[in-house]
Design a protein around this motif. Structure first.
Motif, PDB file in Angstrom:
ATOM      1  N   ARG A   1      74.890 -12.357  80.541  1.00  0.00           N
ATOM      2  CA  ARG A   1      74.960 -10.972  80.057  1.00  0.00           C
ATOM      3  C   ARG A   1      76.170 -10.764  79.137  1.00  0.00           C
ATOM      4  NH1 ARG A   1      74.074  -7.931  85.934  1.00  0.00           N
ATOM      5  NH2 ARG A   1      72.152  -9.016  86.539  1.00  0.00           N
ATOM      6  N   THR A   2      76.358 -11.716  78.242  1.00  0.00           N
ATOM      7  CA  THR A   2      77.563 -11.715  77.413  1.00  0.00           C
ATOM      8  C   THR A   2      77.664 -10.465  76.553  1.00  0.00           C
ATOM      9  OG1 THR A   2      77.448 -14.125  77.375  1.00  0.00           O
ATOM     10  CG2 THR A   2      78.884 -13.082  75.761  1.00  0.00           C
ATOM     11  N   ARG A   3      76.526  -9.926  76.137  1.00  0.00           N
ATOM     12  CA  ARG A   3      76.554  -8.745  75.274  1.00  0.00           C
ATOM     13  C   ARG A   3      77.230  -7.557  75.958  1.00  0.00           C
ATOM     14  NH1 ARG A   3      71.177  -5.840  72.611  1.00  0.00           N
ATOM     15  NH2 ARG A   3      72.299  -4.183  71.496  1.00  0.00           N
ATOM     16  N   TRP A   4      77.124  -7.486  77.273  1.00  0.00           N
ATOM     17  CA  TRP A   4      77.741  -6.377  78.004  1.00  0.00           C
ATOM     18  C   TRP A   4      78.972  -6.823  78.808  1.00  0.00           C
ATOM     19  CZ3 TRP A   4      72.455  -7.311  77.948  1.00  0.00           C
ATOM     20  CH2 TRP A   4      71.682  -6.367  77.242  1.00  0.00           C
TER      21      TRP A   4
ATOM     22  N   GLN B   1      84.261  -0.415  73.886  1.00  0.00           N
ATOM     23  CA  GLN B   1      82.953  -1.062  74.076  1.00  0.00           C
ATOM     24  C   GLN B   1      82.188  -1.145  72.759  1.00  0.00           C
ATOM     25  OE1 GLN B   1      80.990   1.186  77.154  1.00  0.00           O
ATOM     26  NE2 GLN B   1      82.522   0.679  78.715  1.00  0.00           N
TER      27      GLN B   1
ATOM     28  N   GLY C   1      81.189  -3.551  69.252  1.00  0.00           N
ATOM     29  CA  GLY C   1      80.975  -4.939  68.866  1.00  0.00           C
ATOM     30  C   GLY C   1      79.983  -5.630  69.779  1.00  0.00           C
ATOM     31  N   CYS C   2      79.730  -6.889  69.483  1.00  0.00           N
ATOM     32  CA  CYS C   2      78.751  -7.693  70.226  1.00  0.00           C
ATOM     33  C   CYS C   2      79.403  -8.665  71.201  1.00  0.00           C
ATOM     34  CB  CYS C   2      77.868  -8.464  69.242  1.00  0.00           C
ATOM     35  SG  CYS C   2      76.952  -7.412  68.087  1.00  0.00           S
ATOM     36  N   ARG C   3      80.718  -8.602  71.370  1.00  0.00           N
ATOM     37  CA  ARG C   3      81.398  -9.532  72.260  1.00  0.00           C
ATOM     38  C   ARG C   3      81.474  -9.028  73.694  1.00  0.00           C
ATOM     39  NH1 ARG C   3      86.588 -11.765  68.714  1.00  0.00           N
ATOM     40  NH2 ARG C   3      85.345 -12.620  66.975  1.00  0.00           N
ATOM     41  N   GLY C   4      80.916  -7.872  73.940  1.00  0.00           N
ATOM     42  CA  GLY C   4      80.895  -7.373  75.303  1.00  0.00           C
ATOM     43  C   GLY C   4      82.066  -6.473  75.628  1.00  0.00           C
TER      44      GLY C   4
END
Length: 330
Positions: free
Chosen positions: A173-176, A263, A265-268
């Motif tokens: 679940r890296t996106r979050w 929160q 970007g796409c790095r979580g």
């Protein structure tokens, strides 16, 4: 007459003999003592015996270093409000030398009465927590702890570690969560992390956003009266212009009230940033919220200190008494 003149007297002969020939050298007469000059002090003479009974001298009690540390730590806990001073010292006492003075907050002197029943504010008793989870089990639907961050009242980081889940990870679940496979290679086992975190949370007022999810990941239950969930504070919704009963997200509250973006970007997510944001939101309504809680909840007695060495009252519990004395007690 002539015979008498020719006879030498013995005393006269001895007086005429040179020294060393059976005659001792006469000693010089003793000199008279010279008076001492003015201002000079002679050797101290014997002290006169005291008249009447001599009062007993106070004995200095030598305390070991361990006992001195105990007294200093107890005084510090009493000063911070964790421990109550003994009854004979309720009037107040000065802290031992070497202890830092605790500066009063809000311009109030220590020990001054708090209006409206608001409990005294002690920043050391407040922490904020945020956890990031990964998916385990069938199709990764089970959430397990992968990172935990704990910050203090002013946002200082107290704890921040990656945690290795008990089951194999199916979905990071890296996106979050912001957690990757590389983060968990040298991660601490869950049981070890759980023991470290719960030790920090003990006897603390814990702040968080939707904090029940964090406690569920830790497999832990925190007392309700010591939990502050920023997702369930109507005061924050009112300040942000949102419905009172709505469950606002941490991102929206931070945008409207703190004027900052989190929160993104796409790095979580960052658990440190989320915990710091939750604490900032709490501090916005801290006084008003605590006032309402103090009115609605009955007063809770102060909890015992975390270190048993600071108080000996624990030995009054039944577990320390002989069995024959506690058998007949109700």
């Amino acid at each position: 007459m002539g015979e008498r003149r020719g006879v030498a007297r013995p005393g006269l002969a001895r007086a005429c003999m040179p020294p060393g020939k059976g005659q001792m050298t006469p000693l010089p007469p003793p000199r008279a003592p010279q008076p001492a000059p003015k201002g000079a002090q002679g050797p101290p003479g014997p002290r006169p015996a005291p008249r009447g009974p001599v009062p007993p001298q106070p004995r200095s009690k030598k305390r070991s270093r361990r006992h001195q540390r105990f007294l200093e730590r107890r005084a510090l806990l009493e000063q911070r409000g964790v421990l109550r001073p003994p009854r004979h010292q309720q009037g107040g006492r000065d802290p031992p030398q070497g202890l830092p003075e605790v500066a009063p907050r809000c311009g109030k002197a220590p020990g001054s009465p708090i209006p409206n029943g608001v409990p005294p504010l002690r920043p050391a008793k407040y922490v904020a927590i945020d956890c990031e989870m990964v998916g385990t089990g069938p199709r990764g639907r089970q959430s397990e702890l992968a990172r935990c961050s704990v910050v203090g009242y002013h946002g200082d980081v107290i704890y921040d570690k990656y945690v290795r889940p008990q089951l194999p990870v199916v979905d990071y679940r890296t996106r979050w969560s912001g957690v990757t496979k590389g983060h968990l290679r040298n991660a601490i086992p869950f049981r070890a992390a759980q023991a470290e975190i719960l030790k920090i949370l003990k006897d603390k007022i814990v702040v968080g956003h939707a904090i029940h999810n964090d406690f569920q990941a830790l497999k832990y239950f925190h007392p309700k009266d010591r939990t502050r969930d920023t997702s369930r504070i109507p005061l924050l919704n009112q300040k942000a212009g949102m419905p009172v009963r709505a469950s606002a997200s941490l991102k929206n509250l931070a945008k409207h009230l703190l004027h900052k973006k989190i929160q993104v970007g796409c790095r979580g997510h960052s658990s440190v940033e989320d915990a710091q944001t939750a604490m900032e939101l709490y501090r916005l309504v801290e006084v008003q919220w605590e006032t309402e809680l103090a009115r609605s909840q009955p007063p809770r007695p102060p909890s015992p200190p975390a270190d048993p060495s600071t108080d000996s009252d624990q030995y009054l519990d039944d577990q320390y008494w002989p069995t024959d004395l506690t058998a007949g007690s109700p």
